[in-house]
Design a protein around this motif. Sequence first.
Motif, mmCIF file in Angstrom:
data_model
loop_
_atom_site.group_PDB
_atom_site.id
_atom_site.type_symbol
_atom_site.label_atom_id
_atom_site.label_comp_id
_atom_site.label_asym_id
_atom_site.label_seq_id
_atom_site.Cartn_x
_atom_site.Cartn_y
_atom_site.Cartn_z
ATOM 1 N N UNK A 91 12.290 88.764 53.950
ATOM 2 C CA UNK A 91 12.684 90.064 53.480
ATOM 3 C C UNK A 91 11.724 91.097 53.602
ATOM 4 N N UNK A 92 10.289 90.904 53.600
ATOM 5 C CA UNK A 92 9.424 91.980 53.841
ATOM 6 C C UNK A 92 9.425 92.321 55.486
ATOM 7 N N UNK A 93 9.487 91.024 56.151
ATOM 8 C CA UNK A 93 9.604 91.174 57.685
ATOM 9 C C UNK A 93 10.715 91.760 58.139
ATOM 10 N N UNK A 94 11.941 91.516 57.606
ATOM 11 C CA UNK A 94 13.140 92.192 57.795
ATOM 12 C C UNK A 94 13.084 93.957 57.575
ATOM 13 N N UNK A 95 12.589 94.051 56.326
ATOM 14 C CA UNK A 95 12.317 95.439 55.974
ATOM 15 C C UNK A 95 11.244 96.305 57.002
ATOM 16 N N UNK A 96 10.191 95.474 57.549
ATOM 17 C CA UNK A 96 9.350 96.055 58.508
ATOM 18 C C UNK A 96 9.873 96.451 59.898
ATOM 19 N N UNK A 97 10.659 95.500 60.154
ATOM 20 C CA UNK A 97 11.709 95.589 61.547
ATOM 21 C C UNK A 97 12.729 96.745 61.282
ATOM 22 N N UNK A 98 13.346 97.163 60.239
ATOM 23 C CA UNK A 98 13.982 98.224 59.830
ATOM 24 C C UNK A 98 13.220 99.445 59.931
ATOM 25 N N UNK A 99 12.031 99.499 59.346
ATOM 26 C CA UNK A 99 11.491 100.487 59.459
ATOM 27 C C UNK A 99 11.320 101.040 60.869
ATOM 28 N N UNK A 100 10.452 99.943 61.518
ATOM 29 C CA UNK A 100 10.075 100.078 63.022
ATOM 30 C C UNK A 100 11.364 100.557 63.842
ATOM 31 N N UNK A 101 12.541 100.096 63.569
ATOM 32 C CA UNK A 101 13.746 100.606 64.298
ATOM 33 C C UNK A 101 14.062 102.354 63.983
ATOM 34 N N UNK A 102 13.900 102.536 62.927
ATOM 35 C CA UNK A 102 14.400 103.801 62.373
ATOM 36 C C UNK A 102 13.471 104.872 62.689
ATOM 37 N N UNK A 103 12.084 104.488 62.059
ATOM 38 C CA UNK A 103 10.891 105.630 62.037
ATOM 39 C C UNK A 103 10.288 105.677 63.641
ATOM 40 N N UNK A 104 10.051 104.556 64.229
ATOM 41 C CA UNK A 104 9.469 104.367 65.468
ATOM 42 C C UNK A 104 10.210 104.595 66.768
ATOM 43 N N UNK A 105 11.450 103.941 66.551
ATOM 44 C CA UNK A 105 12.084 103.870 67.820
ATOM 45 C C UNK A 105 13.380 104.764 67.791
ATOM 46 N N UNK A 106 13.397 105.624 66.506
ATOM 47 C CA UNK A 106 14.410 106.444 65.992
ATOM 48 C C UNK A 106 15.979 106.254 66.547
ATOM 49 N N UNK A 107 16.042 104.944 65.896
ATOM 50 C CA UNK A 107 17.411 104.239 66.112
ATOM 51 C C UNK A 107 18.171 104.413 64.787
ATOM 52 N N UNK A 108 18.823 105.513 64.766
ATOM 53 C CA UNK A 108 19.751 105.722 63.422
ATOM 54 C C UNK A 108 20.826 104.736 63.217
ATOM 55 N N UNK A 109 20.994 104.287 64.026
ATOM 56 C CA UNK A 109 22.355 103.059 64.115
ATOM 57 C C UNK A 109 21.776 101.812 63.264
ATOM 58 N N UNK A 110 20.437 101.612 63.176
ATOM 59 C CA UNK A 110 19.683 100.595 62.480
ATOM 60 C C UNK A 110 20.298 100.447 60.935
ATOM 61 N N UNK A 111 20.439 101.902 60.471
ATOM 62 C CA UNK A 111 20.568 101.960 59.128
ATOM 63 C C UNK A 111 22.267 101.534 58.758
ATOM 64 N N UNK A 112 22.912 101.538 60.034
ATOM 65 C CA UNK A 112 24.284 101.088 59.554
ATOM 66 C C UNK A 112 24.653 99.735 59.684
ATOM 67 N N UNK A 113 23.690 98.784 60.106
ATOM 68 C CA UNK A 113 23.829 97.449 60.447
ATOM 69 C C UNK A 113 23.739 96.511 58.918
#
Length: 113
Positions: A91-113
Amino acid sequence: MNDKRIVLCGANAYEQKYYFNEKFAGIPESIKEELRVICVLFTEEVGGIFTIVFEEDGMIVLETDAEEDDLLYDEIGSGLLVGEVRRNRQELLESLQLYYRVFILQDKTALEE
C-alpha cells in the motif's frame, strides 16, 4: 544507467548513511520516517546498499547491491527481503507511485484510476 530514473531514498551499510532525495520534501514526515526505517533495517539485516528508485513511468523499483569483495553480503537474503518489503509495504509503495505520477509527472489522469 537510465538517467530518467530518480532515487527516492536509500541506505548504505558501508558508510552507515541514509539518503532521502529532497525533491520529495512534500511527502509527509511519517512516510519519510517509514522509508528511513525500511532502508536502514534492510541494510542492517543483509548489508550492502539498498535504494528505492522511481522509473521514468513512476513505477517503484527496490534495488540492492554490494561491493564486489563484500563476503558478508547476503545475496539470497536480500532477494527474499525485497519480496517481503514489497508484500508488507504494498500500500505504501502504491501510494508513492501515485504521488510521483501526480506531483512529479503532473499526470492528473492518475487520480482517475
